[in-house]
Design a protein around this motif. Sequence first.
Motif, short mmCIF file in Angstrom:
data_model
loop_
_atom_site.label_atom_id
_atom_site.label_comp_id
_atom_site.label_asym_id
_atom_site.label_seq_id
_atom_site.Cartn_x
_atom_site.Cartn_y
_atom_site.Cartn_z
N LYS A 25 -4.12 -1.29 -8.60
CA LYS A 25 -5.37 -1.80 -9.18
C LYS A 25 -5.33 -3.33 -9.24
CE LYS A 25 -8.19 -1.62 -13.39
NZ LYS A 25 -8.27 -1.09 -14.78
N TRP A 26 -4.19 -3.85 -9.69
CA TRP A 26 -4.03 -5.31 -9.76
C TRP A 26 -4.11 -5.93 -8.36
CZ3 TRP A 26 -0.06 -8.36 -7.62
CH2 TRP A 26 -0.07 -9.71 -8.02
N VAL A 27 -3.49 -5.30 -7.39
CA VAL A 27 -3.53 -5.79 -6.01
C VAL A 27 -4.98 -5.84 -5.51
CG1 VAL A 27 -2.94 -5.21 -3.62
CG2 VAL A 27 -1.20 -5.06 -5.40
N HIS A 28 -5.74 -4.78 -5.81
CA HIS A 28 -7.13 -4.71 -5.37
C HIS A 28 -7.97 -5.78 -6.06
CE1 HIS A 28 -10.90 -2.97 -3.99
NE2 HIS A 28 -11.34 -2.99 -5.23
N GLU A 29 -7.79 -5.94 -7.37
CA GLU A 29 -8.60 -6.90 -8.13
C GLU A 29 -8.29 -8.34 -7.76
OE1 GLU A 29 -7.77 -5.83 -12.15
OE2 GLU A 29 -9.23 -4.20 -12.19
N THR A 30 -7.04 -8.63 -7.48
CA THR A 30 -6.65 -10.00 -7.16
C THR A 30 -6.68 -10.28 -5.66
OG1 THR A 30 -4.30 -9.38 -7.09
CG2 THR A 30 -5.19 -10.15 -9.20
N ARG A 31 -6.90 -9.22 -4.87
CA ARG A 31 -6.90 -9.32 -3.41
C ARG A 31 -5.57 -9.90 -2.90
NH1 ARG A 31 -13.08 -11.44 -1.95
NH2 ARG A 31 -14.17 -9.72 -3.01
N PHE A 32 -4.51 -9.50 -3.59
CA PHE A 32 -3.18 -9.96 -3.20
C PHE A 32 -2.69 -9.09 -2.05
CE2 PHE A 32 1.40 -10.40 -3.41
CZ PHE A 32 1.58 -11.73 -3.77
N ARG A 33 -2.22 -9.72 -1.00
CA ARG A 33 -1.76 -8.98 0.16
C ARG A 33 -0.29 -8.61 -0.03
NH1 ARG A 33 -2.21 -10.89 6.52
NH2 ARG A 33 -1.41 -8.94 7.44
N GLN B 205 8.52 -13.45 -6.67
CA GLN B 205 8.34 -14.21 -7.90
C GLN B 205 6.86 -14.39 -8.22
OE1 GLN B 205 10.85 -15.05 -9.99
NE2 GLN B 205 9.12 -15.47 -11.34
N LYS B 206 6.05 -14.55 -7.20
CA LYS B 206 4.61 -14.70 -7.41
C LYS B 206 4.03 -13.42 -8.01
CE LYS B 206 0.38 -16.24 -5.10
NZ LYS B 206 -0.21 -16.71 -3.81
N ILE B 207 4.48 -12.27 -7.53
CA ILE B 207 3.99 -11.00 -8.08
C ILE B 207 4.45 -10.84 -9.53
CG2 ILE B 207 4.17 -8.49 -7.93
CD1 ILE B 207 4.41 -8.75 -4.92
N ILE B 208 5.75 -11.01 -9.77
CA ILE B 208 6.31 -10.78 -11.10
C ILE B 208 5.71 -11.73 -12.13
CG2 ILE B 208 8.45 -10.88 -12.44
CD1 ILE B 208 9.90 -9.88 -9.92
N SER B 209 5.38 -12.95 -11.71
CA SER B 209 4.81 -13.94 -12.63
C SER B 209 3.38 -13.61 -13.02
CB SER B 209 4.86 -15.34 -12.01
OG SER B 209 6.18 -15.75 -11.76
N PHE C 290 7.87 -5.60 -7.52
CA PHE C 290 7.14 -5.93 -8.75
C PHE C 290 7.96 -5.63 -10.01
CE2 PHE C 290 5.50 -1.73 -7.55
CZ PHE C 290 5.45 -1.02 -8.75
N GLY C 291 9.28 -5.84 -9.90
CA GLY C 291 10.10 -5.88 -11.10
C GLY C 291 11.03 -4.73 -11.36
N LEU C 292 11.00 -3.68 -10.52
CA LEU C 292 11.81 -2.49 -10.78
C LEU C 292 13.15 -2.50 -10.05
CD1 LEU C 292 8.96 0.16 -10.74
CD2 LEU C 292 10.43 -0.36 -12.70
N MET D 152 5.96 2.54 9.11
CA MET D 152 5.39 3.86 9.36
C MET D 152 4.42 4.29 8.27
SD MET D 152 8.77 5.88 10.81
CE MET D 152 7.85 7.31 11.40
N ASN D 153 4.41 3.61 7.13
CA ASN D 153 3.53 3.97 6.02
C ASN D 153 2.51 2.86 5.77
OD1 ASN D 153 6.31 5.51 5.06
ND2 ASN D 153 4.44 6.62 4.53
N LYS D 154 1.22 3.21 5.79
CA LYS D 154 0.16 2.24 5.52
C LYS D 154 -0.20 2.19 4.04
CE LYS D 154 -1.89 2.83 10.12
NZ LYS D 154 -3.09 3.24 10.88
N TYR D 155 0.28 3.16 3.27
CA TYR D 155 0.04 3.20 1.83
C TYR D 155 1.38 3.24 1.11
CZ TYR D 155 -4.81 4.23 3.08
OH TYR D 155 -6.08 4.16 3.59
N GLY D 156 1.34 2.94 -0.19
CA GLY D 156 2.56 2.89 -0.97
C GLY D 156 2.93 1.46 -1.31
#
Length: 385
Positions: free
Chosen positions: A183-191, A111-115, A208-210, A198-202
């Motif tokens: 980009k939003w994650v990087h700019e807001t420093r949201f963890r 909910q924090k992400i979607i908001s 986030f709403g899908l 097994m995946n460090k990326y993705g």
Amino acid sequence: MMYTNGKTTNNNSPIRQPEPPANGGSGVVPGGPRGGQRLRLNPNVEHKPDNYEDLQLEFSPLLFSALERYLPPSLLGVKRDTKLNYMTDILLRYSSGSERLRLHKHREYRQKIISNYKPLHCDLYNMNGSSFFVPSFLKAITENTEESFRSIMTEPSPEIFTFEILQPRICAKLVEEVENFEKWVHETRFRIMRPNTMNKYGAVLDDFGLESMLDKLMDDFIRPISKIFFSEVGGATLDSHHGFVVEYGTDRDIDLGFHVDDSEVTLNICLGKQFTGGELFFRGVRCEKHVNTETQSEEPMDYVHIPGRAVLHRGRHRHGARATTGGHRINLLLWCRSSVFRELRKYQKDFSSWCAECHHEKKERQLKAIMTTKLELLRREGDAS
């Protein structure tokens, strides 16, 4: 060569081994709450469930909508609140306090992400089949027969199916949406939580709403196919999913170790971009007991990713990804699960209908029984003479 046990996680089950060479209805289930009524074994596919997304619930609204299809016939026409109470009673009895706390925290996280996150392509969040999918795939789904599905598929190895699915512009939009989210994650420093251990990326697309879009993808487009080709592992009763993207490249994850998925059926769609390497390698279907057994000579198969094209396989089909040696590869993964199959599996001991090793052991037992019978008959004939 024998595989050694790897660590089992919530999202997948890795199997350690050296890198392979490059060539290489009806019915009921227990659990009805007070009153003795019980859930159906198979979902009522004709029933259109209520929407629970406007309520503040302890469990996911989509879980209630999915579970409603399994309600006894006498409950399908009652008020939403009555159905909600009935299903909540079931879910509370089958989930621990720690599990409910985990779900509550995860719901707050989503909910924090979607908001706060503003989508780049809003049309992705409400699936329109005619704009999402290539015409051949839509035609096959509309006809909904084994013949129509096979007409668009190739089957390079038994029960591994590949086919065109997404329009190129939808692939591009999904890539752009993921990049916008990152980009939003990087700019807001949201963890954020990554797709699995097994995946460090993705990113987890559901977060986030899908989730609703992917739920529709599973219900209306993947379950009809799975019902025909993966019925023995719950293909007809898929009722939940885990949807995410993974990214590979020289500055991201390079490869993926040998593992099985936490799913009954896995849909893997290559979204792009330009890349070299990254082939999937498959090494046979196994149950939990036999996940580390040897690969038989007919089982190895390699698959080369093509943007817009999907590969559909059992979650228990052992596989991994070779190194992406250049460029940037992004794939959408939809792990489709069946709660009914998972419940029934607890009471099964024989998985020979889909586990190659179980099938081999069953065949060996049958041959041994036949040989024993023949020897006994010969002994009796000898005694008689």
